[in-house]
Design a protein around this motif. Sequence first.
Motif, PDB file in Angstrom:
ATOM      1  N   LEU A  49       0.143  10.132  -3.480  1.00  0.00           N
ATOM      2  CA  LEU A  49      -0.528  10.439  -2.212  1.00  0.00           C
ATOM      3  C   LEU A  49       0.503  10.777  -1.133  1.00  0.00           C
ATOM      4  O   LEU A  49       0.177  11.386  -0.123  1.00  0.00           O
ATOM      5  CB  LEU A  49      -1.374   9.246  -1.744  1.00  0.00           C
ATOM      6  CG  LEU A  49      -2.579   8.886  -2.598  1.00  0.00           C
ATOM      7  CD1 LEU A  49      -3.259   7.630  -2.061  1.00  0.00           C
ATOM      8  CD2 LEU A  49      -3.586  10.030  -2.654  1.00  0.00           C
ATOM      9  N   ASP A  50       1.746  10.365  -1.335  1.00  0.00           N
ATOM     10  CA  ASP A  50       2.786  10.584  -0.340  1.00  0.00           C
ATOM     11  C   ASP A  50       4.091  10.897  -1.079  1.00  0.00           C
ATOM     12  O   ASP A  50       4.188  10.698  -2.298  1.00  0.00           O
ATOM     13  CB  ASP A  50       2.934   9.293   0.501  1.00  0.00           C
ATOM     14  CG  ASP A  50       3.638   9.560   1.821  1.00  0.00           C
ATOM     15  OD1 ASP A  50       3.915  10.742   2.127  1.00  0.00           O
ATOM     16  OD2 ASP A  50       3.902   8.579   2.553  1.00  0.00           O
ATOM     17  N   ASP A  82      -6.825  -0.427  -4.336  1.00  0.00           N
ATOM     18  CA  ASP A  82      -6.174  -0.962  -3.141  1.00  0.00           C
ATOM     19  C   ASP A  82      -7.083  -2.021  -2.523  1.00  0.00           C
ATOM     20  O   ASP A  82      -8.076  -1.679  -1.900  1.00  0.00           O
ATOM     21  CB  ASP A  82      -5.920   0.184  -2.156  1.00  0.00           C
ATOM     22  CG  ASP A  82      -5.222  -0.293  -0.897  1.00  0.00           C
ATOM     23  OD1 ASP A  82      -4.432  -1.244  -0.978  1.00  0.00           O
ATOM     24  OD2 ASP A  82      -5.483   0.298   0.173  1.00  0.00           O
ATOM     25  N   GLU A  83      -6.761  -3.298  -2.710  1.00  0.00           N
ATOM     26  CA  GLU A  83      -7.572  -4.410  -2.203  1.00  0.00           C
ATOM     27  C   GLU A  83      -9.058  -4.152  -2.457  1.00  0.00           C
ATOM     28  O   GLU A  83      -9.853  -4.106  -1.530  1.00  0.00           O
ATOM     29  CB  GLU A  83      -7.369  -4.579  -0.680  1.00  0.00           C
ATOM     30  CG  GLU A  83      -5.921  -4.779  -0.268  1.00  0.00           C
ATOM     31  CD  GLU A  83      -5.514  -6.237  -0.186  1.00  0.00           C
ATOM     32  OE1 GLU A  83      -6.257  -7.086  -0.704  1.00  0.00           O
ATOM     33  OE2 GLU A  83      -4.435  -6.507   0.385  1.00  0.00           O
ATOM     34  N   PHE A 122      -9.263   6.244  -8.139  1.00  0.00           N
ATOM     35  CA  PHE A 122      -8.984   5.333  -7.026  1.00  0.00           C
ATOM     36  C   PHE A 122     -10.167   4.431  -6.708  1.00  0.00           C
ATOM     37  O   PHE A 122     -11.320   4.876  -6.732  1.00  0.00           O
ATOM     38  CB  PHE A 122      -8.703   6.126  -5.742  1.00  0.00           C
ATOM     39  CG  PHE A 122      -7.358   6.794  -5.708  1.00  0.00           C
ATOM     40  CD1 PHE A 122      -6.220   6.062  -5.417  1.00  0.00           C
ATOM     41  CD2 PHE A 122      -7.230   8.148  -5.957  1.00  0.00           C
ATOM     42  CE1 PHE A 122      -4.981   6.685  -5.368  1.00  0.00           C
ATOM     43  CE2 PHE A 122      -6.006   8.771  -5.916  1.00  0.00           C
ATOM     44  CZ  PHE A 122      -4.875   8.047  -5.621  1.00  0.00           C
ATOM     45  N   PHE A 176     -10.923   1.914  -3.311  1.00  0.00           N
ATOM     46  CA  PHE A 176     -10.332   1.501  -2.034  1.00  0.00           C
ATOM     47  C   PHE A 176     -11.036   0.279  -1.464  1.00  0.00           C
ATOM     48  O   PHE A 176     -12.201   0.012  -1.780  1.00  0.00           O
ATOM     49  CB  PHE A 176     -10.449   2.635  -1.003  1.00  0.00           C
ATOM     50  CG  PHE A 176      -9.887   3.935  -1.487  1.00  0.00           C
ATOM     51  CD1 PHE A 176      -8.524   4.160  -1.501  1.00  0.00           C
ATOM     52  CD2 PHE A 176     -10.732   4.945  -1.944  1.00  0.00           C
ATOM     53  CE1 PHE A 176      -8.013   5.373  -1.950  1.00  0.00           C
ATOM     54  CE2 PHE A 176     -10.230   6.152  -2.379  1.00  0.00           C
ATOM     55  CZ  PHE A 176      -8.865   6.376  -2.398  1.00  0.00           C
ATOM     56  N   GLN A 177     -10.314  -0.375  -0.571  1.00  0.00           N
ATOM     57  CA  GLN A 177     -10.909  -1.537   0.108  1.00  0.00           C
ATOM     58  C   GLN A 177     -12.159  -1.134   0.909  1.00  0.00           C
ATOM     59  O   GLN A 177     -13.177  -1.797   0.859  1.00  0.00           O
ATOM     60  CB  GLN A 177      -9.878  -2.158   1.060  1.00  0.00           C
ATOM     61  CG  GLN A 177     -10.428  -3.339   1.829  1.00  0.00           C
ATOM     62  CD  GLN A 177      -9.390  -3.931   2.777  1.00  0.00           C
ATOM     63  OE1 GLN A 177      -8.236  -3.557   2.751  1.00  0.00           O
ATOM     64  NE2 GLN A 177      -9.803  -4.870   3.582  1.00  0.00           N
ATOM     65  N   SER A 192       0.833  -1.212   0.000  1.00  0.00           N
ATOM     66  CA  SER A 192       0.000   0.000   0.000  1.00  0.00           C
ATOM     67  C   SER A 192       0.862   1.254   0.000  1.00  0.00           C
ATOM     68  O   SER A 192       0.493   2.271  -0.609  1.00  0.00           O
ATOM     69  CB  SER A 192      -0.928   0.009   1.211  1.00  0.00           C
ATOM     70  OG  SER A 192      -1.913  -0.980   1.059  1.00  0.00           O
ATOM     71  N   THR A 193       2.010   1.198   0.684  1.00  0.00           N
ATOM     72  CA  THR A 193       2.920   2.358   0.690  1.00  0.00           C
ATOM     73  C   THR A 193       3.397   2.628  -0.731  1.00  0.00           C
ATOM     74  O   THR A 193       3.427   3.788  -1.185  1.00  0.00           O
ATOM     75  CB  THR A 193       4.124   2.078   1.617  1.00  0.00           C
ATOM     76  OG1 THR A 193       3.632   1.675   2.886  1.00  0.00           O
ATOM     77  CG2 THR A 193       5.005   3.300   1.769  1.00  0.00           C
ATOM     78  N   HIS A 196     -14.725   4.104   0.937  1.00  0.00           N
ATOM     79  CA  HIS A 196     -14.504   5.528   1.187  1.00  0.00           C
ATOM     80  C   HIS A 196     -15.437   6.431   0.398  1.00  0.00           C
ATOM     81  O   HIS A 196     -15.011   7.285  -0.363  1.00  0.00           O
ATOM     82  CB  HIS A 196     -13.043   5.911   0.903  1.00  0.00           C
ATOM     83  CG  HIS A 196     -12.099   5.411   1.948  1.00  0.00           C
ATOM     84  ND1 HIS A 196     -12.344   5.545   3.297  1.00  0.00           N
ATOM     85  CD2 HIS A 196     -10.918   4.762   1.854  1.00  0.00           C
ATOM     86  CE1 HIS A 196     -11.359   5.015   3.984  1.00  0.00           C
ATOM     87  NE2 HIS A 196     -10.482   4.506   3.135  1.00  0.00           N
ATOM     88  N   LEU A 211       1.856   1.801  -3.490  1.00  0.00           N
ATOM     89  CA  LEU A 211       0.723   2.318  -4.264  1.00  0.00           C
ATOM     90  C   LEU A 211       0.538   3.817  -4.011  1.00  0.00           C
ATOM     91  O   LEU A 211       0.340   4.606  -4.935  1.00  0.00           O
ATOM     92  CB  LEU A 211      -0.554   1.546  -3.881  1.00  0.00           C
ATOM     93  CG  LEU A 211      -1.775   1.886  -4.717  1.00  0.00           C
ATOM     94  CD1 LEU A 211      -1.801   1.057  -5.999  1.00  0.00           C
ATOM     95  CD2 LEU A 211      -3.069   1.660  -3.944  1.00  0.00           C
ATOM     96  N   GLY A 212       0.596   4.186  -2.700  1.00  0.00           N
ATOM     97  CA  GLY A 212       0.428   5.599  -2.328  1.00  0.00           C
ATOM     98  C   GLY A 212       1.480   6.473  -2.974  1.00  0.00           C
ATOM     99  O   GLY A 212       1.172   7.580  -3.452  1.00  0.00           O
ATOM    100  N   ARG A 264      -3.664  14.167  -9.539  1.00  0.00           N
ATOM    101  CA  ARG A 264      -4.561  13.088  -9.108  1.00  0.00           C
ATOM    102  C   ARG A 264      -5.948  13.300  -9.700  1.00  0.00           C
ATOM    103  O   ARG A 264      -6.613  12.365 -10.137  1.00  0.00           O
ATOM    104  CB  ARG A 264      -4.662  13.052  -7.571  1.00  0.00           C
ATOM    105  CG  ARG A 264      -3.401  12.552  -6.876  1.00  0.00           C
ATOM    106  CD  ARG A 264      -3.723  12.151  -5.441  1.00  0.00           C
ATOM    107  NE  ARG A 264      -4.109  13.263  -4.599  1.00  0.00           N
ATOM    108  CZ  ARG A 264      -3.256  13.988  -3.868  1.00  0.00           C
ATOM    109  NH1 ARG A 264      -1.961  13.705  -3.878  1.00  0.00           N
ATOM    110  NH2 ARG A 264      -3.701  14.970  -3.115  1.00  0.00           N
TER     111      ARG A 264
END
Lengths: 228, 829
Positions: free
Chosen positions: A61-62, A171-172, A94, A96-97, A52-53, A100, A55-56, A88
């Motif tokens: 995202l980071d 993400d998942e 995106f 998300f699992q 996930s890091t 959101h 992916l971010g 973005r």
Amino acid sequence: MDSENNYIVQALGLGKQVASPEGTLIILDAINLAIKKGESLAIIGISGSGKSTLLGLLAGLDRPTTGKVILNGTDLNQLDEDGRALIRNQVVGFVFQSFHLLPNLTALENTALPLELAGAEQADAMAMQKLQAVGLAERIHHYPNQLSGGEQQRVAIARAFAGNPQILFADEPTGNLDHKTAQRIIDLLFDLNKENSTTLIMVTHDHAIADHCDRQVVMAGGQLTENL
Amino acid sequence: MNTFKFASVSLTRDWHSGELRLIGISILIAVACLSSVNFFTDRVRRATERQATELLAADLVLISSAKIRKEYITKADQAHLTVSLNESFRSVVTKDDKLELTEVKAVDTNYPIRGRLRTSDYLLGAEQYNDSIPAPGSVWVDSRLLQALQVQVGDSINLGAMAFVIDKVLTYEPDRGGDLFNIAPRLLMNRTDLDATGLILPGSRIKYRLLLGGDSEAIDQYRAYINTNKDDHMRVQGIKDARPEIKSALERAEQFLGLAALVSIALAGLAIAMSAQRFAIRHYDNCAIMRCLGLQQKQISRIYLYQLLMLGLICSLAGCLIGYFVQAALTQLMSGLSQQTLPKPSWLPVLSGLFAGLITVLAFALPPLMRLGAVSPLRVLRRDLTPLPVNNYLIYSLAVLALMLLGPWQADNISLTLYTVSGLFLTAILLALAAKYMLALLARLQPHLKMAARYGLANVTRRSNHSIVQIMGIGIGITVMLLLTLVRTDLLENWQNRLPEDAPNYFLINIQPDQVDGVKSFLAHALQYEIELYPMIRGRLTKINDVAVNPDDYENPRASRLAAREFNLSYATKMQADNRLVAGRWWTGESTVEPYFSVEEGIAETLGINMGDTLTYSIAGQEISGHVINLRWVEWDSFHVNFFVVSNPAALKTYPGTFISSFYIPESKRSILIGLVGKYPSITILDVDALLAQVRTIMNQVVRTIEFVFIFTLLTGIAVLFATLQSTHDARTQESALMSALGANRKQIISGLVAEFMLLGLITGLLSAIAASVIELALAVFIFKMDIVINPLIWLIAPVVCCLIIVPTGLFGTRKVLSVSPMLILKKT
């Protein structure tokens, strides 16, 4: 070798470290990765492996500790947070699992949100189209808590495709769904991906789902290996 | 297991992890506010009382017709009180062939204990403070005696067997108050000369006074001692028994301060309740795990109870400490404004701060925390299993109980507490209902709005239950803030307006009926306006409903005193403008032949006089009876001539009496008075400027205090706002991260928040303004007994002010949300 222009996402010597009571913790260690336009990539690995890091960082995202990400030809390190937000909004979608969705917005409003953020004129109409594409035309005025888990994820997929992104980060996406619903969601995701010629980068620990992708990479101990 | 030990370990852990900080800080702010209010009001209250004691020249006065017994003085010495003795009597002062009946006061060097004497070196000369008393062989006399005897400073006059030199003109004695309208010219002398005058003889009508000064505790103890050991011929006068206008000013001051303190508690409670609610929700998982690990329900409840008590105690103590320093800083700040040094703070506010802090914490934080005991261990498998909410009635009842418990003690007034508490709850309910309908209405607007406004409105309307709580929470805060602003502006202005710059500063008394027309035209010519002269007839109340009035029948010493002395009666065709009928009707015209009385409601209550009663007065040897046909409320603060009992003209017009008047003369026109006295030498002129200045000073001090208290209450209100924002912090953080991931830039996120807070501000402001106006009206009518016209602009200004408070505070409170990394969205929940 492909020309650089064919890569929509490139990670060059990408590293991420965080401070911990035991000293510096290396989460990602000099990762190199290049993803072509229209390609679908699965990042697999066990919990805590850093997928996930990664992916971010790829999605902007980071910020990495070392190395850089080039997304659609732009070096993300050169952009501030607002600049990355713009990328973005224009290039990325995106899923998300945990879906959101904003609990205080309807399915239609949630789907239209990225379009509104981009200042699109016909946000509602475009969002409506996407909701129809995921089979939720009848439920556009429902709030997230009035929808099932599968329906919520479909709204999230409609939202992800609303701005016609070039890259979709997932993400998942089926992590919170039962097997049957998960299968339907994956089919929907890949169908739309194909229809829209989107690049798909998906984090999953489910090998069956990863098998749908063109390519698989495995994260372990902060290192990335190609799963051939 | 040792639950207490576990609770203290958990307390430290939860504090370090930041979980308890919010609730702890809420308690800290609350108690800091409360104790600084208490410290400060305690000091100012004592200072105000001390200032008011100037009018007695002491903190407590014993007045006796016989010599003050030695044991009273010894007792006062033992209590380390400052003691001053004086004798006052009437005697004739002579100069050559002129003589004048004069009020003589013989004082010792401790006089006055409170306040200062003022003198001038010659008639109408510059006034100076004077901290001495006349030296033996000399006297200080007032201007009237100089005029009456045609003497000046330096001349010699005779009093009894002794000759005295006039040393100064006495312009001000702090305790000249008393019965204003029966004052002869005044003379101040040294007590050591008293025996030499030969005026103190058996049977002489002398008033012996013992003036006492000291800290309030010692004074209270001495007063308690006197009340049980008092001689029959002795009466005690403390500040609260002083002149009615001072008494009402002090009572109002206490009401204002008490109200502010009470509102602080309510706001603090709200902040604590919200923080505790959030703490509880965040601890459901912890409790489920602890239950799985084998802890019993009651053990969990006990752990949180201990934790709460420890937190309450530590934070209350810290709050008291902060409160102490805050009030010290405030006093420092105020020292530039006030000439007066405040008395040192007492320890009482620490005790009251701890007590109020613990009560508030338990009442407001315990219900949500006690839910933690009911968390099912099954929650580890099913996160949707939350404990049943605590019965709302229990929460509200506890809150009301706490406020009722702390209320009377804080506000010293049960009816005020009742009004405030019920006002707050009514406001809460009305705000909730109004907010609900307003939100439903606003939701319809949403599709027509632009992005930021739409997102902001969605945040407010879609979480409607949550928003209602927010509006209610902030609304109560803003309502009381508005209420205090309204109280400060409307009620205080109204109150101060009663003492305008041109409040009467002179009284004319002893105007003979044949002088009325002459005096009226003289003053009309000199002042360029007509002044009103009121008849004044002295009469003793002899019977109520044909039953003889006996002073001894009254238990209340004031009633007994009133029954024993002569009343100043008056008659009038119309009721005075500063009076208001509270029962019955006014008589119409002069045609009424039957005698009627109108009685001031306070004295009616004291003496047990009711509507329809027959009062009999003895006036100059004749008896007159009449029915009480109305009761009046009198605005004593106005300094206009007013009477306890007024009759219709038919009843009293034929009786012998004099006339009295009050009016304002600017400094520049004071020479008019010399002309008036020259033309009508028998008229007595009383200068009330000095007395007025004192009353005005007290009022100013009260206004300043309330302004300070208002700042504290505003701070508590902001704490509530923060607590409300904190309760939505987790959801906001998540949403902000998502918005950012979807490409929203900082400006777009801020715009959404601004829109939300602005909307919240507008709704809250509008609803609060309406609520505050209604409460203010109720307070004005039922408590302060004032006529209030509520400024309609407040309903426009309030929402704007609310936005100005809520938007920046809201943005500050959510600033962390703005810097949240979009990566948060990838964290698994």
